[in-house]
Scaffold this motif. Structure first.
Motif, mmCIF file in Angstrom:
data_model
loop_
_atom_site.group_PDB
_atom_site.id
_atom_site.type_symbol
_atom_site.label_atom_id
_atom_site.label_comp_id
_atom_site.label_asym_id
_atom_site.label_seq_id
_atom_site.Cartn_x
_atom_site.Cartn_y
_atom_site.Cartn_z
ATOM 1 N N MET B 1 10.272 5.775 -8.111
ATOM 2 C CA MET B 1 9.574 7.056 -8.072
ATOM 3 C C MET B 1 9.432 7.537 -6.617
ATOM 4 S SD MET B 1 5.794 7.858 -9.454
ATOM 5 C CE MET B 1 5.383 9.427 -10.142
ATOM 6 N N LEU B 2 8.759 6.707 -5.795
ATOM 7 C CA LEU B 2 8.663 7.001 -4.361
ATOM 8 C C LEU B 2 9.435 5.926 -3.610
ATOM 9 C CD1 LEU B 2 7.142 8.741 -2.127
ATOM 10 C CD2 LEU B 2 5.537 6.847 -2.039
ATOM 11 N N LYS B 3 10.381 6.385 -2.780
ATOM 12 C CA LYS B 3 11.230 5.414 -2.117
ATOM 13 C C LYS B 3 11.210 5.676 -0.615
ATOM 14 C CE LYS B 3 15.434 3.020 -3.101
ATOM 15 N NZ LYS B 3 16.672 2.954 -2.492
ATOM 16 N N VAL B 4 10.687 4.706 0.136
ATOM 17 C CA VAL B 4 10.644 4.819 1.591
ATOM 18 C C VAL B 4 11.751 3.919 2.127
ATOM 19 C CG1 VAL B 4 9.254 4.364 3.645
ATOM 20 C CG2 VAL B 4 8.172 5.274 1.584
ATOM 21 N N SER B 5 12.669 4.487 2.902
ATOM 22 C CA SER B 5 13.812 3.706 3.355
ATOM 23 C C SER B 5 13.945 3.713 4.872
ATOM 24 C CB SER B 5 15.125 4.250 2.774
ATOM 25 O OG SER B 5 14.956 4.660 1.450
ATOM 26 N N GLY B 6 13.675 2.580 5.459
ATOM 27 C CA GLY B 6 13.949 2.346 6.882
ATOM 28 C C GLY B 6 13.334 3.344 7.840
ATOM 29 N N ILE B 7 12.019 3.653 7.665
ATOM 30 C CA ILE B 7 11.445 4.658 8.572
ATOM 31 C C ILE B 7 10.931 4.028 9.877
ATOM 32 C CG2 ILE B 7 10.871 6.387 6.830
ATOM 33 C CD1 ILE B 7 7.965 5.372 6.950
ATOM 34 N N ARG B 54 11.083 9.312 12.804
ATOM 35 C CA ARG B 54 12.193 9.611 13.700
ATOM 36 C C ARG B 54 13.511 9.140 13.081
ATOM 37 N NH1 ARG B 54 11.178 8.599 20.082
ATOM 38 N NH2 ARG B 54 9.321 9.818 19.638
ATOM 39 N N LYS B 55 13.390 8.138 12.225
ATOM 40 C CA LYS B 55 14.572 7.601 11.539
ATOM 41 C C LYS B 55 14.178 7.257 10.111
ATOM 42 C CE LYS B 55 17.188 3.597 12.053
ATOM 43 N NZ LYS B 55 16.287 2.597 11.716
ATOM 44 N N GLY B 56 15.129 7.268 9.189
ATOM 45 C CA GLY B 56 14.851 6.862 7.816
ATOM 46 C C GLY B 56 14.481 8.034 6.921
ATOM 47 N N THR B 57 14.348 7.744 5.618
ATOM 48 C CA THR B 57 14.060 8.812 4.664
ATOM 49 C C THR B 57 12.916 8.415 3.733
ATOM 50 O OG1 THR B 57 15.610 7.914 3.054
ATOM 51 C CG2 THR B 57 16.481 9.557 4.575
ATOM 52 N N ILE B 58 12.268 9.440 3.168
ATOM 53 C CA ILE B 58 11.264 9.239 2.127
ATOM 54 C C ILE B 58 11.674 10.127 0.958
ATOM 55 C CG2 ILE B 58 8.839 9.470 1.499
ATOM 56 C CD1 ILE B 58 8.241 9.290 4.566
ATOM 57 N N GLU B 59 11.868 9.507 -0.196
ATOM 58 C CA GLU B 59 12.283 10.273 -1.365
ATOM 59 C C GLU B 59 11.250 10.152 -2.461
ATOM 60 O OE1 GLU B 59 16.136 9.676 -3.270
ATOM 61 O OE2 GLU B 59 16.976 9.482 -1.249
ATOM 62 N N PHE B 60 10.987 11.281 -3.146
ATOM 63 C CA PHE B 60 10.066 11.257 -4.274
ATOM 64 C C PHE B 60 10.733 11.970 -5.437
ATOM 65 C CE2 PHE B 60 6.589 13.275 -6.689
ATOM 66 C CZ PHE B 60 5.938 12.129 -7.105
ATOM 67 N N ASP B 61 10.953 11.255 -6.523
ATOM 68 C CA ASP B 61 11.666 11.809 -7.676
ATOM 69 C C ASP B 61 12.967 12.487 -7.246
ATOM 70 O OD1 ASP B 61 9.907 10.904 -9.538
ATOM 71 O OD2 ASP B 61 8.801 12.794 -9.739
ATOM 72 N N VAL B 63 13.706 13.890 -4.432
ATOM 73 C CA VAL B 63 13.600 14.963 -3.437
ATOM 74 C C VAL B 63 13.164 14.364 -2.105
ATOM 75 C CG1 VAL B 63 12.500 17.162 -2.883
ATOM 76 C CG2 VAL B 63 12.927 16.557 -5.256
ATOM 77 N N ARG B 64 13.808 14.803 -1.004
ATOM 78 C CA ARG B 64 13.414 14.303 0.310
ATOM 79 C C ARG B 64 12.062 14.876 0.709
ATOM 80 N NH1 ARG B 64 17.796 12.935 4.016
ATOM 81 N NH2 ARG B 64 16.286 13.084 5.692
ATOM 82 N N ARG B 72 3.658 21.288 1.059
ATOM 83 C CA ARG B 72 4.744 21.107 0.090
ATOM 84 C C ARG B 72 4.662 19.733 -0.558
ATOM 85 N NH1 ARG B 72 8.804 24.872 1.606
ATOM 86 N NH2 ARG B 72 7.598 26.788 1.666
ATOM 87 N N VAL B 73 4.282 18.740 0.247
ATOM 88 C CA VAL B 73 4.194 17.375 -0.273
ATOM 89 C C VAL B 73 3.115 17.306 -1.355
ATOM 90 C CG1 VAL B 73 3.655 14.979 0.292
ATOM 91 C CG2 VAL B 73 5.037 16.347 1.865
ATOM 92 N N ILE B 74 1.947 17.869 -1.067
ATOM 93 C CA ILE B 74 0.852 17.819 -2.048
ATOM 94 C C ILE B 74 1.212 18.662 -3.274
ATOM 95 C CG2 ILE B 74 -0.588 19.722 -1.182
ATOM 96 C CD1 ILE B 74 -3.012 17.993 -1.668
ATOM 97 N N GLY B 75 1.967 19.723 -3.071
ATOM 98 C CA GLY B 75 2.409 20.566 -4.178
ATOM 99 C C GLY B 75 3.318 19.827 -5.149
ATOM 100 N N ARG B 76 3.959 18.754 -4.671
ATOM 101 C CA ARG B 76 4.820 17.970 -5.551
ATOM 102 C C ARG B 76 4.047 16.864 -6.272
ATOM 103 N NH1 ARG B 76 9.840 19.081 -5.657
ATOM 104 N NH2 ARG B 76 10.574 20.581 -4.134
#
Lengths: 290, 234
Positions: B1-7, B54-61, B63-64, B72-76
């Motif tokens: 659901m929420l995926k934090v990758s290498g931040i 500065r590096k890495g991604t955060i994905e939720f459902d 969406v980056r 926008r984050v709280i709106g999701r």
């Protein structure tokens, strides 16, 4: 007794206008945490807008509808392009926006002086010197109308802050900026809107004052000082406090003028200011809590 | 659901998070434990958009989130209940709740959601006209959670909800988190209170000095020799 009542009425009428001047400054103070030292200069600018319009035959009260949006836009531009960039710069504290407002005030004054020279201008209307009587007490028509309009704006502003989402967001930003951001408030946009509103409100005060005052480029400074005093009297960031602060200053000035002489007007106001700082630090906000 | 990758996350030139990766699965209770200064709060602030990696991604459902602004984050439906509650002290309880429902969707259902929050926290209904800053710590925490719920969260991230509360209240707050989870909201808890949170969670990650050092189910981690020694004092 009549003299006292007359002084009281004059003070309260003046106080309504002062409240309108103070409320703009206190809003900006609450949200941005800075004193806007160009506040009086913005009012001066609105008075010149009113003056120019009056030479074209536009009534000052109608000019209000033009000057307010104009100054709102100027306020928005000042916050967006001159003040907000300072926040982004590293190591510059928010307080460093204050010297910037001083600079803005100077530039506005000198631009106006360049265009209109330092001469006093007057707007003469049919009601500028008109008075009506209620018992033995005389009311200046222009000041009474100004008072009614000023109070209307102040009350409208109060309900806007209490009852609308945008108003709540402004208050939330003033109370805890980071938490407001987390709630989804775009706090950058809020600071821009707030500066616009503050400028628009003081512009309204300028339009209302224009028919009963003389207009010259340097009147900004003294009115910035007055706005500052009203804000401190009321308690920084307090809307209701600004109303109390405005009326207190208005009363103090008119009492001073009547019982000590015109030349003591400012001294009485400043004495009250010092007394409040000494005995009620935090201003009337301590009593009203809003 | 929420995926934090290498931040990687920085405060100015100071790096606080180093290649942090983890995943929150739908409907679970996930806990991020770690000592003071391990980077737990920073992780949450990065997810909610207050900080940008500065590096890495955060994905939720799918969406980056990492380039989106906080609104926008709280709106999701990604809702962050901040550390130390951070209520608006001079506003009433009700106004604080309203401030939680600014996104267009949450605003439409504002008063329905508010009734639900009052049902969850009858105390808040009693105190709805009271200034939030004048309530006790426990009540303020309830109000902060209620304010978070007003945003109609899909995932709710609690930052140290037990901070400064008595043991009984801590228990109560964790019960509330479980209850919210049962209502279908994914829960992510960030805590220093390791023993109790490991016992209640589905899975957990251990954060040390800005790096993820361990992951597993709550039970597994409780038996882990490193966790036992460093966090449970056994």
């Amino acid at each position: 007794m009549d003299v006292f009542l007359q002084t009281l009425v004059a003070g309260i009428l003046k106080g309504g206008l002062y409240a309108l001047i103070g409320i703009g400054m206190t809003l900006i103070m609450g949200v941005m945490g800075i004193i806007n030292l160009a506040h009086g200069q913005l009012m001066m600018l609105a008075m010149y807008v009113t003056f120019v319009l009056s030479t074209m035959g536009v009534d000052p009260y109608f000019a209000l509808l033009i000057a307010m949006p104009l100054l709102f836009l100027l306020g928005v531009a000042i916050q967006k392009f001159l003040l907000n960039p300072l926040i982004k710069a590293d190591t510059i504290l928010p307080e460093n926006q204050v010297p910037m407002t001083v600079g803005i005030g100077m530039v506005l004054t000198e631009i106006v002086r360049f265009i209109f020279s330092s001469d006093y201008k007057y707007i003469t209307t049919t009601y500028s010197n008109q008075t009506f009587y209620f018992g033995n007490i005389s009311f200046s028509s222009a000041l009474t109308i100004a008072f009614v309009i000023a109070i209307t704006f102040t009350v409208a502003m109060f309900f806007f802050l209490i009852k609308t989402d945008l108003g709540r967001s402004i208050r939330a930003t003033a109370q805890d900026k980071d938490a407001a951001t987390l709630m989804g408030v775009n706090t950058g946009r809020i600071t821009v809107i707030t500066f616009g509103l503050g400028s628009g409100l003081v512009a309204a005060a300028g339009c209302l004052l224009a028919p009963v005052y003389y207009i010259f480029p340097d009147l900004g400074g003294p009115f910035t000082a007055k706005a500052f005093i009203i804000t401190i009297l009321g308690g920084l960031g307090s809307t209701v406090g600004a109303i109390f602060g405005g009326v207190t200053l208005g009363l103090a000035e008119s009492m001073g003028a009547t019982y000590f002489g015109m030349e003591y007007e400012d001294i009485i106001g400043l004495t009250i200011f010092v007394l409040v700082l000494l005995f009620l630090p935090g201003g009337f906000k301590r009593l009203t809590k809003i | 659901m929420l995926k934090v990758s290498g931040i990687d996350v920085f405060y100015g030139d100071l790096q606080v998070l180093w290649d942090v990766s983890f995943e929150v699965r739908e409907k679970e209770i996930l806990v991020l434990v770690g000592a003071n200064g391990a980077g737990k709060s920073t992780t949450l602030k990065t997810i909610s958009g207050l900080l940008t990696p500065r590096k890495g991604t955060i994905e939720f459902d799918g969406v980056r989130l990492d380039q989106l602004s906080p609104d926008r984050v709280i709106g999701r439906g990604v809702v962050h209940v901040p550390e130390a509650r951070r209520l608006f002290p001079e506003m009433s309880v009700e106004e604080n709740l309203i401030m939680g429902s600014l996104s267009p969707e949450a605003k439409k259902k504002r008063y329905e959601t508010m009734d639900w929050v009052y049902e969850l926290f009858p105390r808040m209904k009693e105190r709805r006209k009271q200034a939030a800053g004048t309530m006790s710590g426990g009540e303020q925490q309830m109000c902060a959670i209620g304010r978070g719920l007003m945003a109609l969260p899909k995932i709710m991230m609690f930052d140290e909800p037990s901070l400064g509360l008595s043991p009984i209240l801590v228990q109560e707050v964790f019960e509330i988190a479980k209850r919210i989870n049962r209502e279908g909201v994914t829960v992510m808890l960030v805590e220093q209170n390791v023993r109790q949170t490991l016992a209640m969670c589905d899975r957990a990650y251990v954060l040390e000095n800005g790096r993820v050092v361990l992951e597993g189910t709550g039970k597994n981690l409780m038996d882990d020799p490193h966790v036992k020694e460093a966090y449970l004092g056994i």
